[in-house]
Design a protein around this motif. Sequence first.
Motif, PDB file in Angstrom:
ATOM      1  N   SER A   1      -9.637   1.582  -7.305  1.00 47.32           N
ATOM      2  CA  SER A   1      -9.846   0.981  -5.983  1.00 47.32           C
ATOM      3  C   SER A   1      -8.547   0.682  -5.256  1.00 47.32           C
ATOM      4  N   HIS A   2      -7.412   0.780  -5.968  1.00 45.83           N
ATOM      5  CA  HIS A   2      -6.129   0.583  -5.303  1.00 45.83           C
ATOM      6  C   HIS A   2      -5.793   1.762  -4.384  1.00 45.83           C
ATOM      7  N   MET A   3      -6.422   2.907  -4.603  1.00 44.18           N
ATOM      8  CA  MET A   3      -6.248   4.029  -3.693  1.00 44.18           C
ATOM      9  C   MET A   3      -6.962   3.713  -2.379  1.00 44.18           C
ATOM     10  N   LEU A   4      -6.558   4.371  -1.304  1.00 45.49           N
ATOM     11  CA  LEU A   4      -7.075   4.029   0.014  1.00 45.49           C
ATOM     12  C   LEU A   4      -7.889   5.171   0.610  1.00 45.49           C
ATOM     13  N   ALA A   5      -9.120   4.843   1.017  1.00 48.35           N
ATOM     14  CA  ALA A   5      -9.960   5.788   1.747  1.00 48.35           C
ATOM     15  C   ALA A   5      -9.756   5.580   3.244  1.00 48.35           C
ATOM     16  N   LEU A   6      -9.645   6.687   3.958  1.00 45.38           N
ATOM     17  CA  LEU A   6      -9.491   6.664   5.414  1.00 45.38           C
ATOM     18  C   LEU A   6     -10.589   7.522   6.020  1.00 45.38           C
ATOM     19  N   ASP A   7     -11.271   7.007   7.015  1.00 43.89           N
ATOM     20  CA  ASP A   7     -12.293   7.782   7.713  1.00 43.89           C
ATOM     21  C   ASP A   7     -11.730   8.318   9.025  1.00 43.89           C
ATOM     22  N   LEU A   8     -11.809   9.621   9.183  1.00 44.30           N
ATOM     23  CA  LEU A   8     -11.300  10.305  10.370  1.00 44.30           C
ATOM     24  C   LEU A   8     -12.472  10.852  11.182  1.00 44.30           C
ATOM     25  N   GLU A   9     -12.503  10.502  12.451  1.00 42.50           N
ATOM     26  CA  GLU A   9     -13.545  10.998  13.336  1.00 42.50           C
ATOM     27  C   GLU A   9     -12.944  11.389  14.677  1.00 42.50           C
TER      28      GLU A   9
ATOM     29  N   GLY B   1       9.470  18.100   2.525  1.00 38.91           N
ATOM     30  CA  GLY B   1       9.251  17.203   1.401  1.00 38.91           C
ATOM     31  C   GLY B   1       7.840  16.634   1.418  1.00 38.91           C
ATOM     32  N   VAL B   2       7.373  16.195   0.260  1.00 35.12           N
ATOM     33  CA  VAL B   2       6.003  15.716   0.112  1.00 35.12           C
ATOM     34  C   VAL B   2       5.925  14.220   0.431  1.00 35.12           C
ATOM     35  N   ILE B   3       5.274  13.886   1.535  1.00 31.09           N
ATOM     36  CA  ILE B   3       5.031  12.478   1.858  1.00 31.09           C
ATOM     37  C   ILE B   3       3.989  11.907   0.910  1.00 31.09           C
ATOM     38  N   ASP B   4       2.965  12.702   0.609  1.00 29.16           N
ATOM     39  CA  ASP B   4       1.928  12.303  -0.339  1.00 29.16           C
ATOM     40  C   ASP B   4       1.083  13.519  -0.661  1.00 29.16           C
ATOM     41  N   ASP B   5       0.392  13.454  -1.814  1.00 28.88           N
ATOM     42  CA  ASP B   5      -0.669  14.407  -2.095  1.00 28.88           C
ATOM     43  C   ASP B   5      -1.986  13.661  -1.983  1.00 28.88           C
TER      44      ASP B   5
ATOM     45  N   ARG C   1     -13.263  12.362   5.400  1.00 32.49           N
ATOM     46  CA  ARG C   1     -12.691  11.232   4.674  1.00 32.49           C
ATOM     47  C   ARG C   1     -11.441  11.726   3.950  1.00 32.49           C
ATOM     48  N   ILE C   2     -10.391  10.907   3.987  1.00 28.19           N
ATOM     49  CA  ILE C   2      -9.125  11.223   3.336  1.00 28.19           C
ATOM     50  C   ILE C   2      -8.841  10.132   2.314  1.00 28.19           C
ATOM     51  N   VAL C   3      -8.462  10.497   1.097  1.00 29.88           N
ATOM     52  CA  VAL C   3      -8.117   9.516   0.064  1.00 29.88           C
ATOM     53  C   VAL C   3      -6.654   9.709  -0.312  1.00 29.88           C
ATOM     54  N   VAL C   4      -5.862   8.643  -0.137  1.00 29.14           N
ATOM     55  CA  VAL C   4      -4.420   8.706  -0.383  1.00 29.14           C
ATOM     56  C   VAL C   4      -4.037   7.795  -1.539  1.00 29.14           C
ATOM     57  N   ASN C   5      -2.836   7.987  -2.043  1.00 27.72           N
ATOM     58  CA  ASN C   5      -2.356   7.210  -3.182  1.00 27.72           C
ATOM     59  C   ASN C   5      -2.023   5.769  -2.803  1.00 27.72           C
ATOM     60  N   ALA C   6      -2.139   4.882  -3.790  1.00 26.29           N
ATOM     61  CA  ALA C   6      -1.913   3.455  -3.549  1.00 26.29           C
ATOM     62  C   ALA C   6      -0.479   3.164  -3.132  1.00 26.29           C
ATOM     63  N   GLY C   7       0.471   3.749  -3.839  1.00 26.42           N
ATOM     64  CA  GLY C   7       1.873   3.440  -3.587  1.00 26.42           C
ATOM     65  C   GLY C   7       2.395   3.947  -2.262  1.00 26.42           C
ATOM     66  N   THR C   8       1.685   4.905  -1.667  1.00 29.09           N
ATOM     67  CA  THR C   8       2.122   5.495  -0.400  1.00 29.09           C
ATOM     68  C   THR C   8       1.186   5.161   0.751  1.00 29.09           C
ATOM     69  N   ALA C   9       0.174   4.338   0.500  1.00 28.94           N
ATOM     70  CA  ALA C   9      -0.891   4.128   1.489  1.00 28.94           C
ATOM     71  C   ALA C   9      -0.359   3.630   2.829  1.00 28.94           C
ATOM     72  N   ASP C  10       0.494   2.618   2.811  1.00 31.67           N
ATOM     73  CA  ASP C  10       1.012   2.074   4.073  1.00 31.67           C
ATOM     74  C   ASP C  10       1.862   3.113   4.797  1.00 31.67           C
ATOM     75  N   LYS C  11       2.709   3.807   4.029  1.00 30.63           N
ATOM     76  CA  LYS C  11       3.563   4.858   4.611  1.00 30.63           C
ATOM     77  C   LYS C  11       2.709   5.975   5.195  1.00 30.63           C
ATOM     78  N   ASP C  12       1.686   6.382   4.462  1.00 30.04           N
ATOM     79  CA  ASP C  12       0.808   7.460   4.919  1.00 30.04           C
ATOM     80  C   ASP C  12       0.110   7.093   6.219  1.00 30.04           C
ATOM     81  N   LEU C  13      -0.452   5.889   6.241  1.00 28.62           N
ATOM     82  CA  LEU C  13      -1.206   5.456   7.416  1.00 28.62           C
ATOM     83  C   LEU C  13      -0.304   5.387   8.643  1.00 28.62           C
ATOM     84  N   SER C  14       0.904   4.883   8.458  1.00 31.54           N
ATOM     85  CA  SER C  14       1.860   4.812   9.558  1.00 31.54           C
ATOM     86  C   SER C  14       2.223   6.205  10.051  1.00 31.54           C
TER      87      SER C  14
END
Length: 361
Positions: free
Chosen positions: A50-58, A94-98, A110-123
């Motif tokens: 649950s530490h991973m982050l789900a993002l809904d894209l519409e 370079g890889v921002i995230d997988d 729906r996009i699921v990103v890693n916990a450690g990069t979640a804030d960076k990814d969302l920004s």
Amino acid sequence: MAKQTPLHATHVAAGARMVDFAGWDMPVNYGSQIEEHHVVRRDAGMFDVSHMLALDLEGADATKWLRGLLANDVSKLRTPGKALYSCMLNPAGGVIDDLIVYYFSDDNYRIVVNAGTADKDLSWMRRNIADTGANVTLESRRDLAMIAVQGPNARAKTWQALPGSESVAGELKPFQAAWFDEILIARTGYTGEDGYELTVPADRAVAIWDALAAAGVAPCGLGARDTLRLEAGMNLYGQDMDDTVSPLDAGLAWTVDFKDETRDFVGREALLAKPQANEMIGLILDDKGVLRAHMKVFTAHGEGETTSGTFSPTLEKSIAFARLPLGVVAGAPVEVEIRGKRAAAHLVKLPFVRNGKALTG
């Protein structure tokens, strides 16, 4: 203070050893990490992810925007519930995230990103939306929890814990997902075993976790998850790749889609300008010792280094991923520097283990 998932109190009550992971207080094991590893290979185990982050894209531009954002091409996704693994790159390649993308319709993902990069990814994503003027909305779903159920008996025990779910999830192929009673059931995972990843409303997470336990699914911690994913040849962000490493050099060239020459995704030009320079390959230690990350590897083609390393409970040997100069081949002998001394090892194709079976030795 470390963040807590909706299952935190359940882990503590079960006697889990808790550690900080990417700013979250997470269970590393519930007793024996080796036993947790084996139960996933032989039966069924579950992980709180649950530490991973789900993002809904519409939005009307959802498909177009993702095609420009990701190295893999979401236009391949035509069946609702189909999933795609991809890297999200910076302009330098370079890889921002997988991450994993789930397709529901051309304007709904729906996009699921890693916990450690979640804030960076969302920004990064929100900045890209603003820069491109894409007609999309991106919603962070911290009201959801995620449970990974993995192992040869994982699917059957999930159906037992969630009566009626077999009618929806029973025919799912790998990398497909379907909805059941407000739960997204995806036939995906990070262990090299069959199973599901369940995305559930946070207020139902404990009840579903308890139902899975009653069906005979063993709670497992992040320690076993790491040894399982390494045996399965699956990269870990921050160790096997990061924003300074090209996916071509991280063994992820298969996730980069250059087929449509008109698709200008972020990082494309950099990847074309700087072809693959290194090989990601498996390594098995022949001498005594334990392989860890950032150990020097000496080959006939030059030096490289390990990126992830551990003791493999399945092989009962020390294994690692190694980023080495092009030209190295499976079966070749190499040496690894361990505490100032060189130890004998040999190279193998990845993965080491898949579906409970050792593929190499």
